[in-house]
Design an enzyme around this catalytic site. Sequence first.
Site: not given
Length: 443
Positions: A9, A104, A326
């Site tokens: 990303e 992501d 995350y």
Amino acid sequence: MSKALIIAEKPSVAADIARALGGFTKQQDYYESDAYVLSSAVGHLLQLSNPAEVARGKWSFAHLPMIPPHFEVAPIDKRGEDRLKLLARLIKRKDVTELVNACDAGREGELIFRYIVQYARAKQPIRRLWLQSMTPASIRDAFAELRPDKEMKRLEDAARCRAEADWLVGINGTRAMTAFNSRDGGFFKTTVGRVQTPTLAIVVEREEKILAFVPRDYWEVRATFGCAAGEYDGRWFDPDFRKPEDDEHARAERIWDRTKAEAIVETCRGKPGTVVEEAKPSTQAPPLLFDLTSLQREGNSRFGFSAKTTLSIAQALYEKHKVLTYPRTDSRALPEDYVAVAKKTVDALAANKGYAPFAKQIAKGGWVKPNKRIFDNAKISDHFAIIPTLESPRSLSEAEQKIYDLVVKRFLAIFFPAAEYLVTTRITTVEQHQFKTEGKVLV
């Protein structure tokens, strides 16, 4: 020799992947090894485009609703066109026989990748890199377990559905409301959005309540109590109070009749009495691990950080410093097979002076063990709770250190055994005091 094209990303993530896998050489804006070609987007490069009939249509009810038969994508701005051309060229290379989505691990990352694939009209099979943390070991582990594309179809559908719903509600709602407000002449653009409009409605509803508020006088009775230990203040309240459904402002200590308040004062003024101070032991389990929302609330409560600020800090701790998992998660539990990793994390924290006293107790006591309150697959969707990684933090800013400390302390607290980690109030005596009152009415 055939190769897989990895699309991350952001350029920083691509660089992390190259370092973790090894064997890459830098080729301007991409990397290449014997088995992979690696490049990245720079966030969102593409968006849904307006079909020609939408661009030409007048803002009137006659042209509504506007529902295109299919949605095309177009570059958001010229700044991303060079990157799009690079990715399209890499996708069309004859030796690129497979694509790896390394954006992501969430709905937005999925959409960024799918739009690139749609724009380049890619035909290669796809596999998904699903990262929970950005440590080199986690990256290598994730590459060893790439997910097949069929597992990601529902996430792709959810991402496209949200984007297309935004488009449909925005275009049709804005044009309908503009046409309505302009029906008597002029042009009064009235924007409507899937998120914007209901959010604005909440603000308007609250403002209407404020404007419609009618102030009412109420009284409280407070008294100064004298006893052997000194003086202290007290406040009268109704022990039989039950909040009525039709009066949101009612409170146990509020008296709506001044005469009643003064009668209470006269009844108590100068009179001796007995007060019993009694407290019972109580236990409270530690709070669950953080998801993004609870972390944002805690960051605001403790430090005054906005939700956006806490997210950006957590994202930096995940992506730049690699010390958190995350952050964009709605889960407050860990996978059932994560017990061993949790033990390693506690051991790693035991080497940090700031957390060593607690982490060493947990490690020595063997308190990290299967527990459905902590380890439960049924409570996990795409990502598990936010916890520290095995990496030691270095050069954190003050704000980053605060958020990191919150996550670490929450992680350690949840593993203490019941005798240690429960918040306990211990009362050893029950005392009685003789007191005299000096009452007064506060308006």
